[in-house]
Design an enzyme around this catalytic site. Structure first.
Site, PDB file in Angstrom:
ATOM      1  CB  CYS A 112      75.898  24.014 -12.126  1.00 30.44           C
ATOM      2  SG  CYS A 112      76.345  25.743 -12.338  1.00 30.44           S
TER       3      CYS A 112
ATOM      4  CB  CYS B 131      76.901  25.158  -8.118  1.00 31.51           C
ATOM      5  SG  CYS B 131      75.210  25.645  -8.563  1.00 31.51           S
TER       6      CYS B 131
ATOM      7  CG  HIS C 231      71.966  26.675 -10.564  1.00 30.91           C
ATOM      8  ND1 HIS C 231      73.130  26.445 -11.275  1.00 30.91           N
ATOM      9  CD2 HIS C 231      70.948  26.300 -11.369  1.00 30.91           C
ATOM     10  CE1 HIS C 231      72.810  25.944 -12.463  1.00 30.91           C
ATOM     11  NE2 HIS C 231      71.505  25.846 -12.546  1.00 30.91           N
TER      12      HIS C 231
ATOM     13  CG  ASN D 231      76.725  36.417 -23.898  1.00 28.98           C
ATOM     14  OD1 ASN D 231      76.640  37.583 -24.282  1.00 28.98           O
ATOM     15  ND2 ASN D 231      77.716  35.628 -24.217  1.00 28.98           N
TER      16      ASN D 231
ATOM     17  CG  HIS E 294      78.018  32.834 -16.016  1.00 28.04           C
ATOM     18  ND1 HIS E 294      76.865  32.165 -16.374  1.00 28.04           N
ATOM     19  CD2 HIS E 294      78.830  32.766 -17.100  1.00 28.04           C
ATOM     20  CE1 HIS E 294      76.986  31.705 -17.609  1.00 28.04           C
ATOM     21  NE2 HIS E 294      78.164  32.064 -18.081  1.00 28.04           N
TER      22      HIS E 294
HETATM   23 ZN   LIG Z   1      75.072  26.624 -10.622  1.00 29.83          ZN
END
Ligand SMILES: [Zn+2]
Length: 375
Positions: free
Chosen positions: A78, A81, A148, A188, A201
């Site tokens: 990710c 992160c 996350h 979104n 996010h």
């Molecule tokens: Zn993440």
């Protein structure tokens, strides 16, 4: 460089390896200095152009850089992160509260080489009808949490408050950039919306033009010359009461009378405020409690244990419209029943003429039920 914003948030500005800006928003005093970004990134060179659709009088953005290779060492990792255990992400720190950075694959980006009149692009195929210009705006990513698995609705009011401070800070700064016409903070959420990163996010688009939906609103405001149209809508919704979801001290959440989506929710400040920077202390504090509660209500809307896919867009006054255009949230979902999505077909996609199969009053009733259950 570190300074302090409202709400006791420390703001530290730094740069990523390819020159993009990154800003930490820390709750309380700034954290100890963070390590620099040492990834071998080539300089960020986005290629964005705007083309004018002369019949609809709309600008369409054409980007070609989104196909460039990704430089992440591990595609499965990710990028939002924190950088930990030898794995390097977009955020060099090993932890953070809220962080904002320039998108590596932006839909708009300043193009210094196109700024002078001599190097400005000519019309498409040399045809004056097909105007073309650089996409001089900016796109940023806002990470709401280093966790996350969190979601905006699951975060405590303190964190939402920090997100609000980040939105206010970015709105003030991006609005001041030459050519930026409107700043849009949005989230979104959900794979059904096309989200590929699950990390909580949102994004901020600083548009180099006024987008079509906002232009429609500006035209209505102009026709209503001298009247506070947003204030009138809010007053009418509060008088009717049938679509009110929460009527707080400084904010009112309601399903609009002419809702177009299966689930739709608007949130207005009671006072005329043009954007996040104009919100006072009490308005920010109430929003930090109310907003996550509304997001949790949306998740509970269908009894299906599946988080609601949604688009949550914070509309703020375009340049020059601060006296008439009011800050407000427009949240909508494309889920029309558990496991079923509303597709935008011929009438919506082809004509922008909406057909909604659910009565807005019914949506409001259900949202009231679940928001109160949440306590
Ligand atoms: Zn993440």
């Amino acid at each position: 460089m570190t300074d302090t914003t409202a709400g006791g948030v420390s703001r530290t500005v730094t740069r990523l390896a390819d020159g993009r800006e990154l800003i930490y928003f820390d709750e309380g005093p700034a954290a100890a200095p963070r390590p620099p970004d040492t990834r071998p990134l080539p300089p960020s060179r986005p290629s964005v152009e705007l083309r004018h659709d002369v019949l609809h009088d709309e600008w369409v953005t054409v980007t070609t850089h989104r196909n460039t290779r990704t430089f992440l060492p591990d595609a499965a990792a990710c990028p939002l992160c924190p950088s930990r255990d030898g794995r390097r992400s977009e955020i060099p720190a090993d932890d953070y509260d809220v962080v904002v950075f320039e998108n590596r694959f932006p839909s708009f980006a300043a193009s210094p080489e196109a700024a002078s009149p001599e190097t400005r692009p000519s019309p498409v195929d040399g045809e004056p009808l097909f105007a073309r210009r650089p996409g001089d705006g900016r796109c940023e990513v806002v990470c709401f949490s280093s966790d996350h698995t969190a979601s905006l609705g699951s975060l405590p009011p303190r964190r939402i408050r920090t997100v609000i401070e980040a939105w206010a800070d970015r709105t003030a700064e991006l609005s001041a950039l030459p050519g930026v016409q409107q700043v849009f903070c949005f989230e979104n959420r959900g794979e059904e919306i096309g989200v590929t990163l699950h990390h909580p996010h949102g994004q901020i688009y600083a548009y180099p033009f006024v987008p079509p939906r906002s232009r429609q609103v500006l035209a209505s405001l102009e026709r209503a010359a001298g009247r506070d149209l947003f204030g009138e809508v809010l007053a009418a919704e509060r008088r009717a009461g049938t679509r009110i979801v929460v009527d707080g001290e400084h904010w009112t959440a309601f399903v609009p009378a002419a809702a177009r989506w299966p689930v739709q929710l608007h949130l207005y400040p009671r006072r005329h405020v043009a954007g996040f920077p104009g919100l006072d202390e009490d308005e920010r504090a109430e929003l930090a409690e109310l907003y996550p509660a509304l997001l949790r209500a949306c998740d509970a809307y269908y009894d299906d244990d599946a988080p609601l896919p949604y688009v949550a867009g914070w509309h703020q006054a375009p340049r020059g419209a601060h006296d008439t255009y009011r800050l407000h949230l427009q949240l909508f979902s494309i889920r029309r029943a558990p496991g079923r999505l509303k597709f935008l077909a011929g009438s919506e996609s082809g004509m922008a003429a909406w057909i909604n199969d659910v009565a807005p009053e019914q949506v409001a009733e259900r949202l009231r039920e679940v928001v109160h259950k949440d306590g």
